[in-house]
Design a protein around this motif. Structure first.
Motif, PDB file in Angstrom:
ATOM      1  N   ALA A 154       0.992  -1.219   0.083  1.00 43.97           N
ATOM      2  CA  ALA A 154      -0.059  -0.129   0.105  1.00 43.97           C
ATOM      3  C   ALA A 154       0.766   1.417   0.153  1.00 43.97           C
ATOM      4  CB  ALA A 154      -1.070   0.075   1.314  1.00 43.97           C
ATOM      5  N   TYR A 155       1.916   1.149   0.590  1.00 41.49           N
ATOM      6  CA  TYR A 155       2.760   2.155   0.879  1.00 41.49           C
ATOM      7  C   TYR A 155       3.636   2.767  -0.478  1.00 41.49           C
ATOM      8  CZ  TYR A 155       6.755   5.220   2.503  1.00 41.49           C
ATOM      9  OH  TYR A 155       7.525   6.315   2.852  1.00 41.49           O
ATOM     10  N   THR A 156       3.948   1.758  -1.144  1.00 44.20           N
ATOM     11  CA  THR A 156       4.627   1.848  -2.590  1.00 44.20           C
ATOM     12  C   THR A 156       3.627   2.299  -3.459  1.00 44.20           C
ATOM     13  OG1 THR A 156       6.220   0.003  -1.935  1.00 44.20           O
ATOM     14  CG2 THR A 156       5.857   0.744  -4.212  1.00 44.20           C
ATOM     15  N   ALA A 157       2.391   1.574  -3.758  1.00 43.02           N
ATOM     16  CA  ALA A 157       1.507   1.911  -4.853  1.00 43.02           C
ATOM     17  C   ALA A 157       0.838   3.413  -4.486  1.00 43.02           C
ATOM     18  CB  ALA A 157       0.265   1.033  -4.787  1.00 43.02           C
ATOM     19  N   GLY A 158       0.831   3.670  -3.035  1.00 49.11           N
ATOM     20  CA  GLY A 158       0.166   5.013  -2.629  1.00 49.11           C
ATOM     21  C   GLY A 158       1.205   6.013  -2.513  1.00 49.11           C
ATOM     22  N   GLY A 159       2.283   5.963  -3.654  1.00 43.11           N
ATOM     23  CA  GLY A 159       3.272   7.119  -3.711  1.00 43.11           C
ATOM     24  C   GLY A 159       4.071   7.355  -2.479  1.00 43.11           C
ATOM     25  N   MET A 478      14.452  -5.603   0.600  1.00 44.74           N
ATOM     26  CA  MET A 478      14.025  -4.309   0.706  1.00 44.74           C
ATOM     27  C   MET A 478      12.821  -3.622   0.702  1.00 44.74           C
ATOM     28  SD  MET A 478      17.054  -3.041  -2.131  1.00 44.74           S
ATOM     29  CE  MET A 478      16.391  -1.134  -1.879  1.00 44.74           C
ATOM     30  N   GLY A 479      11.940  -4.437   0.636  1.00 45.02           N
ATOM     31  CA  GLY A 479      10.496  -4.177   0.746  1.00 45.02           C
ATOM     32  C   GLY A 479       9.800  -3.713  -0.762  1.00 45.02           C
ATOM     33  N   VAL A 480      10.633  -3.909  -1.711  1.00 47.11           N
ATOM     34  CA  VAL A 480      10.167  -3.648  -3.095  1.00 47.11           C
ATOM     35  C   VAL A 480       9.409  -4.799  -3.648  1.00 47.11           C
ATOM     36  CG1 VAL A 480      10.816  -2.689  -5.157  1.00 47.11           C
ATOM     37  CG2 VAL A 480      12.056  -1.988  -3.192  1.00 47.11           C
ATOM     38  N   VAL A 481       7.918  -4.798  -3.578  1.00 46.09           N
ATOM     39  CA  VAL A 481       7.215  -5.819  -4.237  1.00 46.09           C
ATOM     40  C   VAL A 481       6.071  -5.290  -5.056  1.00 46.09           C
ATOM     41  CG1 VAL A 481       8.135  -7.492  -2.375  1.00 46.09           C
ATOM     42  CG2 VAL A 481       6.185  -5.868  -1.757  1.00 46.09           C
TER      43      VAL A 481
END
Length: 517
Positions: A154-159, A478-481
């Protein structure tokens, strides 16, 4: 060959086929170039300007493709997959576009080398199908809403906006895992955005209408709701009776009396709110106001249905008011609270007794910013739901690069010239990481080969490039998924549209359709 005049006509069909294909490939490449700079954590924004000087600044692929002027028909086909990707899973539009363009370009290269286009198409289909199967095998499942990966997604997709992440995760918990797994439910539909409003989430929904009788209070608690389809007005005399005649007058009087009896019955139901799909007659408004009933007219049919589902009501028609109170009582819905936001143009329906609804209300300081805030929140909601449904894969192009290695091995098992089409798929799967690395300011050829070698050496499907330092790291650590479904639909759609474009051997402009005389 000879034409009818006897002159020789050269059969250069193969030249025309290759020429049309190369033109299509170039058009598709230009479309990809419009969005490629937005991909990845270091991607930049694109400014769109119209003839009136209006400006939109965004890094959303589907927004760019929908608003830019696209003339070439093959380019439009690629742009359309971004829209389809958005509608299906709500994210991954840029990746889908880049993959489609790469498949077309790589396929065109193979045809230019003399490989029959039919063989290339079959090979691409085989390669894509194999890659999709392997992609599913590589995915990490998510079984619980408490899984820490959901918040990261959610954090990644939510900018990388923390307030958006918190709102989306709270909404996901509010509706529950079973609801998120429902085929026709979209969490992104719960997102509403308005300027100058405090961002929040509540168990309920919004209708984009205000009360028509402003004498009623702005907010009410423990509300009994009636949802009314059609217009709340007396029936009108129509054909079969002479207008302005005594018969017409008497018949209209009869209709008016029936309407008054219906209003009395409606008032006797002790309801607090009436939502009406059509217009409300002035007399009805006056009577309902005197009875201290809040009235909202011109409610959209979809909103009316959602309110009924949320409150446990049933949408009734005018003829239903002729029935007894005992029959009408089960059709009344209940909610904890209603609140009319007059200055914002909507009403909240909170805490219904029926199906659970969650609304994510996103605010922004200005009209220009609110659209972008709405988009990223919808992206985050869609990504979370997609991850619940299918799990996740390493991001940053790592998963695609790993699949490229698998497809290369698979190519060795494919006999004949179809193997060249499979090779095109393997090459296209390098594209996402190459672009992410390029946007971060590093040499894509050097970095992709470095990652590819380390993935093979360590037998890892999650190694990628740290876009801050340019070093190779495990993207999952790294949490990049990314959600599996986002990548799956991107590659699937890219395969479908690329083979459709490769099948085009010539483009012919149609005559304008003449209207029949």
């Amino acid at each position: 060959m000879e034409d009818q005049s006897g002159s020789v006509v050269r059969d250069n069909r193969q030249n025309h086929d290759t020429g049309a294909l190369l033109i299509n490939a170039e058009a598709v490449r230009s479309i990809a170039s419009a969005v490629e700079g937005t991909l990845g954590p270091k991607g930049l924004d694109t400014m769109l300007v119209d003839d009136q000087g209006n400006v939109v600044v965004t890094n959303d692929g589907v927004t760019i493709l929908e608003r830019m002027r696209i003339q070439h028909p093959s380019a439009r086909m690629v742009a359309n997959i971004a829209r389809a990707q958005q509608e299906e899973v709500g994210d991954g539009t840029t990746t889908a576009t880049l993959l489609a363009a790469a498949l077309v370009v790589e396929g065109a290269k193979q045809v230019s080398r003399g490989v029959p286009v039919a063989k290339v198409i079959v090979g691409i289909r085989k390669g894509v199908r194999f890659a999709l199967e392997r992609m599913q095998e590589k995915a990490h499942p998510i079984w619980d809403l408490q899984d820490e990966w959901l918040q990261r997604i959610a954090y990644t997709a939510g900018g990388e906006q923390e307030d958006v992440t918190e709102l989306v995760m709270e909404a996901a918990h509010m509706v529950g895992r079973e609801k998120l797994l429902e085929k026709n439910f979209k969490l992104s539909d719960a997102v509403e955005a308005y300027p100058r409003v405090d961002s929040c989430i509540f168990a309920g929904l919004l209708i984009n209408r205000n009360r028509m009788n402003y004498q009623m209070p702005v907010a009410r608690q423990k509300v009994r709701i009636l949802t009314f389809g059609g217009e709340l007005r007396p029936e009108l005399v129509e054909g079969g009776v002479m207008p302005n005649s005594d018969a017409a007058f008497k018949k209209q009087e009869k209709y008016n009396e029936e309407f008054e009896r219906a209003l009395h019955k409606l008032i006797d139901l002790n309801i607090d709110l009436v939502l009406v799909e059509g217009e409300v007659h002035q007399k009805a408004e006056e009577w309902l106001t005197d009875a201290e009933i809040t009235v909202v007219e011109k409610v959209g049919a979809n909103d009316l249905t959602r309110v009924a589902e949320h409150t446990g009501a049933k949408v009734i028609k005018s003829n239903s008011l002729r029935k007894s109170r005992e029959h009408l009582e089960p059709m009344i819905g209940i909610c904890e609270e209603i609140e009319d936001e007059e200055h914002l143009g909507f009403m909240r329906i909170i805490g219904g007794a029926g199906k659970t609804f969650a609304t994510i209300l996103v605010g922004a300081s200005t009209e220009e910013v609110v659209g972008e805030r709405e988009r990223i929140t919808k992206d985050a909601a869609a990504a979370v739901q997609a991850a619940i449904r299918g799990g996740f894969l390493a991001g940053g192009g790592a998963a695609e690069l790993s699949l490229a290695r698998d497809v290369e091995k698979y190519r060795d098992t494919v006999q004949g010239m179809e193997a060249f089409g499979v090779a095109a798929v393997a090459e296209a799967l390098h594209r996402p990481m190459s672009q992410v690395v390029a946007n971060a300011g590093f040499n894509p050829l050097e970095k992709v080969e470095e990652v590819k070698a380390l993935q093979w050496k360590r037998q890892s499907a999650s190694l990628g490039v740290d876009c801050d330092r340019g070093t190779v790291h495990d993207m999952v650590e790294m949490g990049v998924v990314d959600p599996l479904l986002v990548k799956y639909h991107a590659l699937q759609a890219a395969g479908e549209v690329s083979t459709a474009i490769l099948r085009i051997h010539t483009v012919v402009k149609m005559n304008d359709v003449e209207s029949p005389r």
